[in-house]
Design an enzyme around this catalytic site. Structure first.
Site, PDB file in Angstrom:
ATOM      1  N   ASP A 170     -12.081   3.973  -4.602  1.00 61.46           N
ATOM      2  CA  ASP A 170     -10.685   4.031  -4.230  1.00 61.46           C
ATOM      3  C   ASP A 170      -9.923   3.052  -5.124  1.00 61.46           C
ATOM      4  O   ASP A 170     -10.340   1.914  -5.280  1.00 61.46           O
ATOM      5  CB  ASP A 170     -10.608   3.627  -2.755  1.00 61.46           C
ATOM      6  N   ASP A 173      -6.434   9.253  -6.268  1.00 64.97           N
ATOM      7  CA  ASP A 173      -7.059   7.955  -6.557  1.00 64.97           C
ATOM      8  C   ASP A 173      -8.384   7.736  -5.837  1.00 64.97           C
ATOM      9  O   ASP A 173      -8.847   6.616  -5.743  1.00 64.97           O
ATOM     10  CB  ASP A 173      -6.098   6.822  -6.212  1.00 64.97           C
ATOM     11  N   GLU A 174      -8.982   8.778  -5.309  1.00 67.96           N
ATOM     12  CA  GLU A 174     -10.253   8.607  -4.606  1.00 67.96           C
ATOM     13  C   GLU A 174     -11.296   9.577  -5.157  1.00 67.96           C
ATOM     14  O   GLU A 174     -10.994  10.751  -5.375  1.00 67.96           O
ATOM     15  CB  GLU A 174     -10.083   8.877  -3.111  1.00 67.96           C
TER      16      GLU A 174
END
Lengths: 409, 87
Positions: A2, A104-105
């Site tokens: 993350d 974003d993960e």
């Protein structure tokens, strides 16, 4: 994995590269929309801003009240896409099986990779440092035996940390957390749980599943399993995620109170939805329209079609009919259009009683290819001339490979 | 050295493999005149990918106002722009 306050970190890293002397991450700052077009909410915030209790999703106005010195920068989605692409490129060196979960993960399957890279924990540290050095931003990595625990682990303590959350660590690391921290527990569910005295993830884990099922239905069982760290969802490459429906929505810079403008907004949404539908090779059997009034009341309405369609005009026509049934002239600030019940566009049951759309399909195809070649603004409907509206609206990132946000692991 | 990051005009030659070698650059000074600096030596070249934006950083040596100085130039691949990064 993350990215720590993704949008903000990316913005800060980029600005430093462009010669800025101030690192946005070290001062109270946030990425926010433009209040003039009424998209004025906080999208991401720095860790110093967190100390002022500024929350993602609150208005810029209330954030400014909490911290008058807050620096607010506008979002730059192209940059964010670029960052996330490069991040993925680095990750592909570490495992052949990667799932991009959101912008974003990422989930990375490390099974068997220890033969190549060695111990997962030290590899995670190495990966984190590589990203920091090469791309200039920090990430959190959670390591565990399934996706749920890995995700919970990546959210333990930020920023720039590696955590393990193996099943034997659940009672000490995960159970003391408030129940809202559990993946899948949102505002509505947390209220239901808190009303019944379930305050921490541990409380939820120790609850009787049949009791949970009584008020949360089957979702209660899922959450109970999550709270106990049980999850068996596989890591799937993004191509494999079946799309069930797609839609776009937009917040309009002014209040819409006449029918013509409302229909135009729907048309601009139908353009994007139609294009996405055709690009993915689908026809939709269901159209749904949603509106949010200036008082933030939300309504929606949907209709099944006899003939699955992928034509902009046909979607728009249905959407307008739905709008007429749904809307009584209140000022609107937000409109959405979504299609679902998808089937393949090259093989479906046609109907005798519906108008043939062959000609429409051909013109849509022509317009799509012009837009693909010369840009989305190369050709648009004359209805949008001097209307003050964008001919295509909705969506921030122009590619479909991963969902912006999802509740499905 | 101080971070300067000002856009500049420049002349460079490129190798067959696409590696640029700056030869000289020109910068607009405060009194609207141009100042040209010849690069006598490239000391190092590194690529950075901060925020996924590729840039080449050249550490160079050249004569400025009669003094041999070390400075850094940046070349942004996505826009083909040159910058005087540090001096």
């Amino acid at each position: 994995m993350d990215v720590n306050s993704a949008y903000l970190s990316w913005e800060a890293a980029y600005r430093l590269q462009q010669g800025a002397s101030l690192d946005l991450r070290t001062v109270p700052s946030a990425v926010g929309g433009n209040p003039e077009t009424r998209r004025g909410i906080i999208l991401a915030k720095s860790i110093p801003a967190k100390k002022y209790k500024i929350q993602t999703g609150e208005t810029l106005f209330s954030a400014k009240q909490k911290c008058p010195d807050l620096i607010i920068v506008s979002p730059n989605y192209d940059l964010y896409r670029q960052c996330s692409e490069y991040l993925k490129r680095i990750l592909t060196a570490y495992s052949p099986l990667i799932q991009q979960f959101s912008v974003d993960e990422f989930f990375l399957d490390f099974s068997g990779m220890e033969k190549l890279w060695g111990d997962p924990l030290s590899t995670a540290y190495q990966l984190k440092e590589t990203i920091k050095e090469e791309l200039g931003f920090t990430v959190n990595i959670g390591i565990s035996s399934n996706k749920l625990l890995a995700k919970m682990g990546s959210e333990l303590e930020k920023p720039d940390k590696v955590h393990t959350l193996f099943p034997e660590e659940i009672p000490t690391k995960m159970w003391p957390l408030p129940v809202e921290e559990l993946f899948g527990v949102g505002r509505a569910t947390s209220q239901k749980l808190r009303d019944r005295g379930i305050k921490t993830i541990g409380d939820l884990a120790q609850e009787d599943p049949t009791y949970l099922k009584r008020f949360l239905k089957s979702y209660g069982i899922l959450l109970w399993n999550y709270a106990n760290g049980r999850d068996n969802s596989p890591i799937i490459e993004n191509k494999a995620i079946p799309i069930k429906g797609l839609g776009n929505s937009t917040t309009i810079p002014f209040d819409v109170d006449d029918r013509r403008t409302a229909q135009l907004v729907l048309l601009s949404l139908a353009e994007t939805v139609g294009m996405r539908l055709r690009r993915n090779g689908f026809c939709a059997g269901l159209v749904s329209v949603s509106i949010k009034t200036s008082d933030f009341l939300y309504f929606s309405h949907q209709k099944k079609l006899y003939l699955p369609v992928d034509c902009t005009s046909a979607i728009h026509a249905t959407a307008c009919a739905l709008l007429d049934e749904l809307w009584h002239g209140q000022p609107l600030r937000h409109m959405g259009l979504r299609v679902s019940d998808l089937c393949a566009s090259d093989f479906f049951q046609p109907s005798f009683f519906e108008q043939s759309l062959e000609k429409q399909k051909r013109i849509d195809k022509a317009i799509d290819s012009i837009r693909l070649k010369y840009g989305a603004g190369a050709v648009f409907r004359s209805a949008f001339l001097h209307s003050g509206l964008k001919p295509l609206s909705g969506g921030v990132i122009e590619f479909e490979e991963y969902p912006m946000m999802t509740s499905i692991l | 050295m101080k971070v300067y990051m000002r856009p500049i005009e420049s002349i460079a030659w490129f190798t067959q493999d696409g590696i640029p070698h700056p030869l000289r650059y020109r910068i607009q000074t405060e009194d609207q005149t141009y100042k040209t600096v010849k690069i006598s030596r490239i000391i190092s070249r590194v690529e950075e990918k901060i925020a996924g934006n590729r840039m080449l950083i050249f550490r160079c040596e050249g004569e400025i106002n009669g003094l041999l100085k070390i400075f850094e130039l940046k070349y942004e691949l996505s826009t083909c722009k040159w910058y005087l990064y540090k001096i």
